[in-house]
Every structure is written in C-alpha cells, then in structure tokens.
Design a protein around this motif. Structure first.
Motif, short mmCIF file in Angstrom:
data_model
loop_
_atom_site.label_atom_id
_atom_site.label_comp_id
_atom_site.label_asym_id
_atom_site.label_seq_id
_atom_site.Cartn_x
_atom_site.Cartn_y
_atom_site.Cartn_z
N VAL A 290 0.84 -1.06 -0.07
CA VAL A 290 -0.11 0.05 0.08
C VAL A 290 0.74 1.26 -0.01
CG1 VAL A 290 -1.85 1.20 1.54
CG2 VAL A 290 -1.95 -1.17 1.01
N MET A 291 1.76 1.36 0.72
CA MET A 291 2.92 2.39 0.92
C MET A 291 3.52 2.80 -0.37
SD MET A 291 4.18 2.36 4.58
CE MET A 291 5.12 3.92 4.76
N LEU A 292 3.87 1.60 -1.07
CA LEU A 292 4.57 1.70 -2.50
C LEU A 292 3.24 2.14 -3.46
CD1 LEU A 292 6.54 1.13 -4.25
CD2 LEU A 292 5.87 -1.36 -4.77
N ALA A 293 2.11 1.51 -3.20
CA ALA A 293 1.05 2.14 -4.16
C ALA A 293 0.86 3.67 -3.92
CB ALA A 293 0.05 1.56 -4.05
N VAL A 294 1.23 4.20 -2.74
CA VAL A 294 0.98 5.74 -2.35
C VAL A 294 2.05 6.43 -3.12
CG1 VAL A 294 0.91 7.42 -0.62
CG2 VAL A 294 -0.62 5.38 -0.43
N LEU A 295 3.19 5.96 -3.02
CA LEU A 295 4.31 6.41 -3.72
C LEU A 295 4.10 6.71 -5.31
CD1 LEU A 295 7.27 5.38 -1.45
CD2 LEU A 295 6.44 7.68 -1.51
N VAL A 296 3.80 5.55 -5.95
CA VAL A 296 3.69 5.45 -7.30
C VAL A 296 2.41 6.38 -7.80
CG1 VAL A 296 2.74 3.99 -9.15
CG2 VAL A 296 4.59 3.21 -7.53
N VAL A 297 1.49 6.44 -6.88
CA VAL A 297 0.22 7.24 -7.21
C VAL A 297 0.78 9.06 -7.24
CG1 VAL A 297 -2.09 8.16 -6.52
CG2 VAL A 297 -1.87 5.71 -6.91
N LEU A 298 1.57 9.32 -6.09
CA LEU A 298 2.09 10.54 -5.90
C LEU A 298 3.14 10.84 -7.12
CD1 LEU A 298 2.67 10.96 -2.10
CD2 LEU A 298 0.81 12.14 -3.56
#
Length: 115
Positions: free
Chosen positions: A27-35
C-alpha cells in the motif's frame, strides 16, 4: 521535550509493526507510485513545477484542496477526477493499516502491563 520523545518512540514502534506487514508495504508503495504519477502528470500536462505538482497531488489525495492550484486543461480536470477516485481509496487503505498497527501496539503494551 519528554512528551515529544515518548510520542516519537511510540510512533517508531507502530511503524516497525507496519513494516512487518507485507500488505502495508504494498500500500505504501502504491501511495508513492500514485504521488509520482500525479507529480509527473501535473508537471508535463499542466506546466506546474515538480514541487507544485507534488504539492497539488498531496493536497488532492488528502482531500484538503486549498484552491490555490487547480488544473487548467480539460485533460487535467479529467485526470484529476480519476486520480481522486483511485488515490483516496489507496490513501484510505494506508490509514486503515496504520490504525490496525496502532491497535496492535496498544494491545501488546496492555498485555505487557498485565504480565
């Protein structure tokens, strides 16, 4: 100053619990990718600086929306609609996992006191 240290120590323990959970890492990786996607999109399509693009991405996903920056193009507005719908869900998952880790931390702390 002591209170700050105690809060920081507790936060550090919660973060250690979080990083042991594979789903939280994802989830944290997904947040970074989305940002990153938002930052590069707003830089390339809307002509914002990278910092402004990151700022706008964070404010949009946090649903703060100060109104100081806004997409100017139709493509930017359409992207922002999808970006909010996807990004807020991912950010909500991260917050829910953080809450779960916080509950786990307090349960461990309570169990240590009872032992």
């Amino acid at each position: 100053m002591v209170a700050f240290f105690v809060v920081f120590r507790s936060l550090w323990r919660v973060l250690r619990i979080l990083f042991r959970q594979p789903e939280q890492k994802a989830v944290m990786l997904a947040v970074l990718v989305v940002l990153m996607i938002g930052t590069f999109f707003y830089h390339n399509i809307e002509g914002m600086t990278y910092l402004d693009g990151l700022y706008f991405s964070v404010m949009t996903l946090a649903t703060v929306g100060y109104g100081d920056l806004a997409p100017q193009t139709a493509v930017g507005k359409l992207f922002t609609i999808g970006y909010v719908l996807i990004g807020v869900g991912i950010l909500t998952a991260m917050i829910a996992n953080f809450n779960r880790a916080l509950v786990e931390y307090h349960q461990k702390k309570r169990n240590e006191k009872e032992s």
